[in-house]
Design an enzyme around this catalytic site. Structure first.
Site, PDB file in Angstrom:
ATOM      1  N   TRP A  99       0.826  -1.212   0.000  1.00 42.97           N
ATOM      2  CA  TRP A  99       0.000   0.000   0.000  1.00 42.97           C
ATOM      3  C   TRP A  99       0.850   1.249   0.000  1.00 42.97           C
ATOM      4  CZ3 TRP A  99      -4.254  -1.369  -1.885  1.00 42.97           C
ATOM      5  CH2 TRP A  99      -4.868  -2.578  -1.528  1.00 42.97           C
ATOM      6  N   ASP A 166      -1.794   6.623   5.972  1.00 44.81           N
ATOM      7  CA  ASP A 166      -2.840   5.680   5.564  1.00 44.81           C
ATOM      8  C   ASP A 166      -3.095   4.777   6.773  1.00 44.81           C
ATOM      9  OD1 ASP A 166      -4.358   3.585   4.598  1.00 44.81           O
ATOM     10  OD2 ASP A 166      -2.997   3.061   2.953  1.00 44.81           O
ATOM     11  N   LYS A 190     -12.225  -2.074   6.798  1.00 45.53           N
ATOM     12  CA  LYS A 190     -11.502  -2.896   7.768  1.00 45.53           C
ATOM     13  C   LYS A 190     -11.987  -2.689   9.199  1.00 45.53           C
ATOM     14  CE  LYS A 190      -8.477  -3.469   4.230  1.00 45.53           C
ATOM     15  NZ  LYS A 190      -7.864  -2.620   3.215  1.00 45.53           N
TER      16      LYS A 190
HETATM   17  C1  LIG Z   1      -7.236  -2.192   2.068  1.00 41.22           C
HETATM   18  C2  LIG Z   1      -6.207  -1.127   2.119  1.00 41.22           C
HETATM   19  C3  LIG Z   1      -6.098  -0.123   1.125  1.00 41.22           C
HETATM   20  C4  LIG Z   1      -6.974  -0.108  -0.112  1.00 41.22           C
HETATM   21  O1  LIG Z   1      -8.255   0.249   0.163  1.00 41.22           O
HETATM   22  P1  LIG Z   1      -9.340   0.423  -1.006  1.00 41.22           P
HETATM   23  O2  LIG Z   1     -10.478   1.012  -0.265  1.00 41.22           O
HETATM   24  O3  LIG Z   1      -9.597  -0.928  -1.576  1.00 41.22           O
HETATM   25  O4  LIG Z   1      -8.769   1.346  -2.027  1.00 41.22           O
HETATM   26  C5  LIG Z   1      -5.159   0.863   1.291  1.00 41.22           C
HETATM   27  N1  LIG Z   1      -4.331   0.869   2.350  1.00 41.22           N
HETATM   28  C6  LIG Z   1      -4.392  -0.076   3.306  1.00 41.22           C
HETATM   29  C7  LIG Z   1      -3.463  -0.006   4.462  1.00 41.22           C
HETATM   30  C8  LIG Z   1      -5.318  -1.100   3.213  1.00 41.22           C
HETATM   31  O5  LIG Z   1      -5.377  -2.051   4.171  1.00 41.22           O
END
Ligand SMILES: *Cc1c(COP(=O)(O)O)cnc(C)c1O
Length: 356
Positions: A99, A166, A190
């Site tokens: 990511w 993030d 999540k």
């Molecule tokens: C799942 C995830 C993403 C991607 O998320 P989307 O909503 O599918 O774009 C980005 N960063 C992290 C840390 C993730 O776990």
């Protein structure tokens, strides 16, 4: 049989969230209409959106200088939206996994990208610690929890410059020190809601500083000014998010969530370390994620992987297959996962040990 949901994302939501959302799909706030068919500008939904934003501020203790908005496009849209709004000349990134490297790739479209350190050569099995962040960076960017590799940074960084994070897979799992942040974003699927909404926490006075023109929809200011109602927001995920937030508050808020998450992680890591059939994949123990717990069969025991997988499935474990780039197993222990599910997995590992 009871299922134990260890999916990495979309992932487990509280029963409360699912129950309340199901009820609203049938009759939303006494309107006699489904949540799926009401105007996002109706007073009932506007109230939901406002309450969700203010509960996020309350739970995370967010200072007045920040605003909370709900956006579409997933966390992945933030990989370009963040540099669009904040990268003028140069930004520094810590490369801790898939990511983070996706964010690095997008940022290069907007300016100079300086990768301060990377653990890629070791398949991201640890968090690099010795690095310097050049003082002339517009911001420092990192991913707090590496969902795929099971590493996590639980300390909020301070480098004397703005920070962007993030937090898609560990938001609401610990308190946040907002001192240096200018943007925190998190895809909802999540720890908050079904997929479809991204939570952004933005420092208001950090906006409007880049010299480029920003398309309206990609400008954070647009969504702050319109309180997440510039265009149609993801109505159902926002409603579900509010239910999750109420559930978090009722439970005792972030400190209680943190306590529970630590207890769950400790239970499972202790078993991984004790059980001779298994071993953890993260090489630095202090970097182990409390959200995504990755493990493989121990050296010489690799042949049992398929059998353990089948055994765990037969005992109700769901979603424990590791990401293809790591292999083995990954138990995602997000906020809504009860400790009983972790105990059930541990029991499974112990029974499997006795069988071999
Ligand atoms: C799942 C995830 C993403 C991607 O998320 P989307 O909503 O599918 O774009 C980005 N960063 C992290 C840390 C993730 O776990």
């Amino acid at each position: 049989m009871k299922k134990h949901n260890f999916y990495a994302g979309p992932s487990i939501l509280s029963e409360y969230t699912i129950q309340k959302t199901a009820e609203a799909v049938l009759d939303f706030a006494g309107t006699g209409l489904s949540l799926l068919e009401v105007s996002h500008r109706g007073k009932e939904f506007v109230a939901v959106c406002e309450e969700a934003r203010s509960m996020i501020k309350e739970l995370l203790n967010i200072p007045e200088s920040f605003e909370v908005v709900f956006l579409g496009g997933g966390a992945s849209l933030q990989f370009c939206m963040a540099p669009y709004n904040f990268l003028e000349k140069k930004a520094s990134f810590l490369d801790t996994g898939t990511w983070a490297s996706k964010a690095i790739k997008e940022a290069k479209l907007f300016g100079e990208v300086n990768v301060v350190a990377s653990s890629k050569a070791d398949n991201y099995t640890y968090i690099p610690k010795k690095f310097e962040v050049p003082a002339d960076s517009d911001y420092f960017y990192f991913c707090s929890n590496n969902t795929i590799y099971g590493t996590e940074i639980r300390e909020d960084p301070h480098f004397g410059m703005p920070v962007i994070a993030d937090m898609s897979s560990d938001i609401f799992s610990r308190p946040i020190d907002f001192t240096d942040y200018e943007l925190i974003f998190a895809g909802a699927q999540k720890n908050l809601a079904p997929a479809g909404v991204t939570l952004c926490i933005i420092r208001k006075d950090a906006l409007g500083k880049v010299s480029r023109a920003i398309p309206t929809m990609l400008n954070y200011q647009t969504h702050i000014d319109k309180e997440s109602m510039f265009n149609t927001p993801p109505v159902l995920p926002i409603f579900a998010a509010l239910q999750t937030l109420k559930y978090y508050k009722e439970m005792g808020g972030i400190p209680e969530l943190q306590r529970r998450n630590q207890a769950k992680a400790e239970l499972l890591y202790n078993e991984i370390d004790r059980n001779p059939l298994f071993k953890g994949t993260v090489t630095c123990k202090e970097d182990r994620s409390i959200m995504n717990i990755c493990f493989v069969m121990n050296d010489g025991k690799e042949a049992f992987e398929e059998e353990f997988s089948k055994y765990a499935t037969s005992k109700g474990m769901v979603g424990i297959k590791g990401h293809r780039s790591v292999g083995g197993f990954r138990a995602s222990c997000y906020n809504a996962l009860p400790i009983e599910s972790v105990q059930a997995l541990v029991d499974c590992m112990q029974e499997f040990e006795k069988m071999h």
